[in-house]
Enzyme design. Structure first.
Site, PDB file in Angstrom:
ATOM      1  N   CYS A  41       0.116   7.478   9.561  1.00  0.00           N
ATOM      2  CA  CYS A  41      -0.771   8.281   8.703  1.00  0.00           C
ATOM      3  C   CYS A  41      -1.545   9.318   9.505  1.00  0.00           C
ATOM      4  CB  CYS A  41      -1.712   7.373   7.918  1.00  0.00           C
ATOM      5  SG  CYS A  41      -2.523   6.112   8.915  1.00  0.00           S
ATOM      6  N   THR A  82       0.833  -1.215   0.000  1.00  0.00           N
ATOM      7  CA  THR A  82       0.000   0.000   0.000  1.00  0.00           C
ATOM      8  C   THR A  82       0.866   1.263   0.000  1.00  0.00           C
ATOM      9  OG1 THR A  82      -1.713  -1.194   1.194  1.00  0.00           O
ATOM     10  CG2 THR A  82      -1.820   1.207   1.284  1.00  0.00           C
ATOM     11  N   ILE A  83       1.805   1.339   0.926  1.00  0.00           N
ATOM     12  CA  ILE A  83       2.642   2.531   1.036  1.00  0.00           C
ATOM     13  C   ILE A  83       3.748   2.514  -0.008  1.00  0.00           C
ATOM     14  CG2 ILE A  83       4.245   3.780   2.582  1.00  0.00           C
ATOM     15  CD1 ILE A  83       1.253   4.023   3.366  1.00  0.00           C
TER      16      ILE A  83
HETATM   17  P1  NAD Z   1       1.470  -3.865   3.012  1.00  0.00           P
HETATM   18  O1  NAD Z   1       1.237  -5.158   3.673  1.00  0.00           O
HETATM   19  O2  NAD Z   1       0.403  -3.255   2.146  1.00  0.00           O
HETATM   20  O3  NAD Z   1       2.798  -3.940   2.117  1.00  0.00           O
HETATM   21  C1  NAD Z   1       3.990  -4.517   2.560  1.00  0.00           C
HETATM   22  C2  NAD Z   1       4.737  -5.063   1.351  1.00  0.00           C
HETATM   23  O4  NAD Z   1       6.020  -5.532   1.784  1.00  0.00           O
HETATM   24  C3  NAD Z   1       4.023  -6.249   0.667  1.00  0.00           C
HETATM   25  O5  NAD Z   1       4.018  -6.030  -0.733  1.00  0.00           O
HETATM   26  C4  NAD Z   1       4.887  -7.465   1.071  1.00  0.00           C
HETATM   27  O6  NAD Z   1       4.870  -8.474   0.080  1.00  0.00           O
HETATM   28  C5  NAD Z   1       6.253  -6.802   1.194  1.00  0.00           C
HETATM   29  N1  NAD Z   1       7.182  -7.541   2.062  1.00  0.00           N
HETATM   30  C6  NAD Z   1       6.923  -8.415   3.072  1.00  0.00           C
HETATM   31  N2  NAD Z   1       8.070  -8.840   3.615  1.00  0.00           N
HETATM   32  C7  NAD Z   1       9.081  -8.199   2.955  1.00  0.00           C
HETATM   33  C8  NAD Z   1      10.505  -8.237   3.059  1.00  0.00           C
HETATM   34  N3  NAD Z   1      11.129  -8.997   3.975  1.00  0.00           N
HETATM   35  N4  NAD Z   1      11.230  -7.478   2.198  1.00  0.00           N
HETATM   36  C9  NAD Z   1      10.622  -6.726   1.251  1.00  0.00           C
HETATM   37  N5  NAD Z   1       9.275  -6.636   1.111  1.00  0.00           N
HETATM   38  C10 NAD Z   1       8.520  -7.378   1.962  1.00  0.00           C
HETATM   39  O7  NAD Z   1       1.887  -2.848   4.181  1.00  0.00           O
HETATM   40  P2  NAD Z   1       1.616  -1.254   4.222  1.00  0.00           P
HETATM   41  O8  NAD Z   1       0.200  -1.025   4.649  1.00  0.00           O
HETATM   42  O9  NAD Z   1       2.133  -0.615   2.979  1.00  0.00           O
HETATM   43  O10 NAD Z   1       2.530  -0.846   5.471  1.00  0.00           O
HETATM   44  C11 NAD Z   1       3.933  -0.637   5.357  1.00  0.00           C
HETATM   45  C12 NAD Z   1       4.393   0.291   6.459  1.00  0.00           C
HETATM   46  O11 NAD Z   1       3.711   1.556   6.328  1.00  0.00           O
HETATM   47  C13 NAD Z   1       4.075  -0.195   7.880  1.00  0.00           C
HETATM   48  O12 NAD Z   1       5.115   0.270   8.729  1.00  0.00           O
HETATM   49  C14 NAD Z   1       2.772   0.514   8.204  1.00  0.00           C
HETATM   50  O13 NAD Z   1       2.555   0.660   9.596  1.00  0.00           O
HETATM   51  C15 NAD Z   1       3.006   1.872   7.535  1.00  0.00           C
HETATM   52  N6  NAD Z   1       1.806   2.652   7.176  1.00  0.00           N
HETATM   53  C16 NAD Z   1       0.714   2.078   6.590  1.00  0.00           C
HETATM   54  C17 NAD Z   1      -0.379   2.862   6.247  1.00  0.00           C
HETATM   55  C18 NAD Z   1      -1.620   2.287   5.591  1.00  0.00           C
HETATM   56  O14 NAD Z   1      -2.656   2.941   5.582  1.00  0.00           O
HETATM   57  N7  NAD Z   1      -1.560   1.094   5.024  1.00  0.00           N
HETATM   58  C19 NAD Z   1      -0.349   4.242   6.482  1.00  0.00           C
HETATM   59  C20 NAD Z   1       0.819   4.807   7.036  1.00  0.00           C
HETATM   60  C21 NAD Z   1       1.874   4.004   7.383  1.00  0.00           C
END
Ligand code: NAD
Length: 342
Positions: free
Chosen positions: A144, A13-14
């Site tokens: 966020c 997502t991010i």
């Molecule tokens: P997500 O699950 O959507 O994406 C994570 C990605 O990382 C996936 O594509 C997964 O396949 C990949 N991944 C897993 N293990 C990995 C590894 N060892 N090496 C490389 N890639 C790997 O997660 P997200 O929602 O994007 O969240 C990521 C970070 O952003 C977290 O710290 C979360 O707290 C933060 N965040 C999320 C949001 C939100 O609304 N989703 C908002 C702000 C901050």
């Protein structure tokens, strides 16, 4: 000046939004993205022409990508050898393990809100404490909600000073498509103070903050209600002028049809914004009110996209490409198409 070479680790997502945001920055070069498996986000990237080079955490998993035809440019370590800074957007906790690799390659890195604060030298926000990030190796972005909250509180703080705030967060429980979070029908509460209020005090220690949080079974944005005690009285007109002048804050009116978080998401889709994203937080004009001199207002947090601009500010701070806060955030805003007085 040579472009700053950036890698994005974790294309979820991010990460996919960070990659797009960096690709728009005229003074940065996205050298590649890293992930572990052929996720839907990677399949969509491939179907849209594979604009970014993909590197794998575990090259032994390449056959799974070959089977679909997704090209792989090498291993994560091969990407790390070519970049100046990594934007780590892996699920919470993985960034802490990755940090050892970033150290091995002498890289700077910016982590997202899911990692523990200890991972970074500085807990960072592009508008509120840009200078603290200058030249640092490891930054951690606020979550966020905290990113959007600090944008609004910092804007008022720079106008009249802020003594204290009390916030109530109505928190979307999952991102669109997160079926693993279940089909839910409840409101779940957390103990006070919520982490966003505590995090705000870490970045803005002169503001006394507390807060309450309710998880709600929706996906299109959080809403934060804020009661803020200013250091001196301020009018609604002055607040509106400050919010309108902020390129990352959009003032909207219920009278115009913006009567929900979903109306903002739909508007972003109608604008043609990729994925229906909005980088800006929104403030409802009719929801600004007063209790004595205390200000009550509400902001919408588009959780999937809100941290992207401040993360890119982090690249500018740790690489010292701009030492002036407003020049730095201005560059990020310019490349992301963010303008005041929309
Ligand atoms: P997500 O699950 O959507 O994406 C994570 C990605 O990382 C996936 O594509 C997964 O396949 C990949 N991944 C897993 N293990 C990995 C590894 N060892 N090496 C490389 N890639 C790997 O997660 P997200 O929602 O994007 O969240 C990521 C970070 O952003 C977290 O710290 C979360 O707290 C933060 N965040 C999320 C949001 C939100 O609304 N989703 C908002 C702000 C901050």
């Amino acid at each position: 000046m040579a472009k700053v070479k950036v890698g994005v680790v974790g294309y979820g997502t991010i990460g996919q939004r960070l990659a797009d945001g960096v690709a728009l920055q005229g003074d940065m070069e996205l050298r590649g993205i890293v992930d572990v498996a052929p996720t839907l986000a990677l399949r969509a990237l491939y179907e849209s022409g594979m604009p970014y080079d993909l590197f794998l955490v575990d090259p032994a998993r390449k056959p799974a990508f070959d089977a679909i035809g997704i090209p792989v440019s090498g291993s994560m370590e091969e990407l790390l050898a070519q970049v100046d800074v990594v934007l780590d957007a892996t699920p919470g906790g993985i960034g802490a393990k990755n940090k050892e690799l970033y150290k091995k390659y002498g890289l700077k890195a910016i982590f997202q809100g899911g990692e523990k604060n200890e991972i970074a030298d500085v807990f960072f926000h592009g508008y509120a404490n840009y200078e603290k990030g200058l030249g640092q190796d490891f930054l951690k972005l606020t979550s966020c909600n905290t990113t959007g909250l600090i944008r609004a509180v910092d804007a008022i703080d720079r106008l009249v000073g802020v003594e204290k705030i009390a916030i109530t967060i109505i928190r979307r429980v999952a991102d669109p498509g997160d079926t693993h979070r279940g089909l839910v029908d409840l409101l779940m509460v957390e103990a006070v103070p919520n982490h966003q209020a505590v995090d705000l005090m870490t970045i803005m220690p002169h503001v006394d903050a507390t807060g309450f949080l309710v998880h709600t079974p929706i996906t299109h944005g959080h809403i934060i209600s804020i009661v803020l005690t200013p250091k001196k009285a301020v009018s609604k007109a002055a607040l509106l002028e400050t919010f309108r002048a902020h390129p990352r804050i959009r003032v909207v009116r219920i009278a115009d049809g913006f009567n929900s978080n979903a109306s903002l998401f739909k508007y972003a889709r109608d604008l043609g914004n990729k994925r229906g994203d909005m980088y800006e937080i929104a403030v409802w004009e009719e929801c600004i009110g007063f209790s004595g001199e205390d200000i009550l207002f509400a902001i919408n947090i588009p959780q999937e996209a809100v941290t992207i601009p401040e993360t890119i500010d982090g690249v500018r701070a740790c690489m010292r490409t701009q030492t002036d806060r407003l020049e730095a955030v201005g560059m990020t805003n310019k490349y992301l198409g963010l303008k005041a007085d929309r």
